[in-house]
Design a protein around this motif. Structure first.
Motif, PDB file in Angstrom:
ATOM      1  N   SER A   1       0.826  -1.200   0.000  1.00 48.37           N
ATOM      2  CA  SER A   1       0.000   0.000   0.000  1.00 48.37           C
ATOM      3  C   SER A   1       0.863   1.254   0.000  1.00 48.37           C
ATOM      4  O   SER A   1       0.622   2.184  -0.768  1.00 48.37           O
ATOM      5  CB  SER A   1      -0.924  -0.001   1.222  1.00 48.37           C
ATOM      6  N   TRP A   9      -1.727   0.881   4.754  1.00 48.24           N
ATOM      7  CA  TRP A   9      -2.938   0.073   4.856  1.00 48.24           C
ATOM      8  C   TRP A   9      -3.594   0.434   6.189  1.00 48.24           C
ATOM      9  O   TRP A   9      -2.953   0.377   7.239  1.00 48.24           O
ATOM     10  CB  TRP A   9      -2.564  -1.402   4.812  1.00 48.24           C
ATOM     11  N   ARG A  11      -6.546   0.034   9.054  1.00 47.85           N
ATOM     12  CA  ARG A  11      -7.575  -0.807   9.674  1.00 47.85           C
ATOM     13  C   ARG A  11      -8.320  -0.005  10.735  1.00 47.85           C
ATOM     14  O   ARG A  11      -7.715   0.797  11.445  1.00 47.85           O
ATOM     15  CB  ARG A  11      -6.970  -2.028  10.359  1.00 47.85           C
ATOM     16  N   ASP A 167      -9.121   0.395   4.620  1.00 44.12           N
ATOM     17  CA  ASP A 167      -8.953  -0.811   3.816  1.00 44.12           C
ATOM     18  C   ASP A 167      -9.554  -2.042   4.473  1.00 44.12           C
ATOM     19  O   ASP A 167      -9.957  -2.980   3.785  1.00 44.12           O
ATOM     20  CB  ASP A 167      -7.463  -1.062   3.571  1.00 44.12           C
ATOM     21  N   GLU A 168      -9.609  -2.029   5.795  1.00 49.18           N
ATOM     22  CA  GLU A 168     -10.027  -3.231   6.511  1.00 49.18           C
ATOM     23  C   GLU A 168     -10.713  -2.850   7.816  1.00 49.18           C
ATOM     24  O   GLU A 168     -10.273  -1.934   8.512  1.00 49.18           O
ATOM     25  CB  GLU A 168      -8.787  -4.096   6.804  1.00 49.18           C
ATOM     26  N   ARG A 217     -13.068  -6.349   4.192  1.00 45.05           N
ATOM     27  CA  ARG A 217     -12.212  -5.495   3.369  1.00 45.05           C
ATOM     28  C   ARG A 217     -13.078  -4.649   2.451  1.00 45.05           C
ATOM     29  O   ARG A 217     -14.137  -5.078   2.003  1.00 45.05           O
ATOM     30  CB  ARG A 217     -11.219  -6.327   2.574  1.00 45.05           C
ATOM     31  N   GLY A 223     -13.163   1.751  -0.934  1.00 49.89           N
ATOM     32  CA  GLY A 223     -11.787   1.993  -0.508  1.00 49.89           C
ATOM     33  C   GLY A 223     -10.932   2.674  -1.543  1.00 49.89           C
ATOM     34  O   GLY A 223      -9.727   2.508  -1.557  1.00 49.89           O
ATOM     35  N   SER A 226      -7.223   7.320  -2.011  1.00 51.94           N
ATOM     36  CA  SER A 226      -5.805   7.020  -1.831  1.00 51.94           C
ATOM     37  C   SER A 226      -4.954   8.239  -2.114  1.00 51.94           C
ATOM     38  O   SER A 226      -5.449   9.198  -2.669  1.00 51.94           O
ATOM     39  CB  SER A 226      -5.386   5.860  -2.745  1.00 51.94           C
TER      40      SER A 226
END
Length: 226
Positions: A1, A9, A11, A167-168, A217, A223, A226
């Motif tokens: 990522s 990434w 979470r 992302d999660e 996810r 998602g 970015s």
């Protein structure tokens, strides 16, 4: 990522009831989940290069955000506090724990000389009392963070989800019902239609003690920020 999107990434971890509540209406939340689930969270902290929370959680719960694993060698993740108006208490428990702390304030926040040398401070643009999370994500990527674990209340957790940066989701569901007046998991706006709802993909469902750990996810639509 970090290498392809130039951000970590991300979470979002939450402990919640079956009806999607994270605390009673008065804010009490200790403990919704079981000791086994809380121990499992330590593994997620240990694999993360940073653990991030908001000033609301610091003022309400005074967390240490440390990794408590005596049987496994691990690095110490950087603890990150988002604090638009620079309200971090000088007696916060996390300040007495070893390891780096990144204090992210708004550009117009006041100086706090009593915290000099105890935290590293960076300033980001803020609008309507909220920091620019997109700018934050890229700043964390520039600092070399690969995985960031967000442990925050519904406002900040919801803001991360709403901006498409998550992302999660790592959610621990306890077999409890807290009712309609308890606090929700995420402070996100209601979609205009069901077709507009944020969608997630089931990745893993695991029983941890009395609870279920559900990992989801983001779909490309949810998602893509970015």
């Amino acid at each position: 990522s970090r290498l392809t999107r130039h951000r970590p990434w991300i979470r979002v971890k939450l402990g919640l009831s079956l009806d999607g509540r994270t605390a009673l209406a008065d804010g009490r939340s200790q403990w919704i989940t079981s000791p086994a689930a809380r121990a499992d969270v330590q593994l997620w902290r240990a694999r993360s290069s940073a653990v991030l929370t908001g000033i609301g959680s610091v003022l309400d719960d005074d967390p240490r955000l440390t990794v408590r694993l005596d049987h496994i060698e691990h690095a110490t993740p950087e603890r990150i506090v988002l604090d638009t108006h620079a309200r971090l208490p000088a007696n916060a428990r996390m300040l007495d724990e070893p390891g780096p702390i990144l204090w992210v304030t708004g550009s117009a926040a006041p100086e706090r000389a009593e915290l000099d040398g105890r935290v590293e401070r960076i300033a980001l643009p803020a609008q309507a009392g909220r920091l620019n999370l997109q700018r934050l994500a890229f700043a964390l990527g520039a600092r070399g963070h690969n995985e960031v674990l967000v442990e925050a209340g519904p406002t900040l957790a919801g803001a991360f989800v709403a901006t498409g940066l998550v992302d999660e989701l790592v959610w621990y569901f306890a077999p409890k019902l807290l009712g309609a007046h308890a606090r929700p998991a995420l402070g996100i706006p209601e979609p205009a239609t069901l077709d507009d709802a944020s969608r997630w993909q089931w990745h893993e469902v695991t029983r941890v003690g009395e609870d279920l750990r559900v990992v989801l996810r983001a779909t490309p639509q949810a998602g893509s920020g970015s």
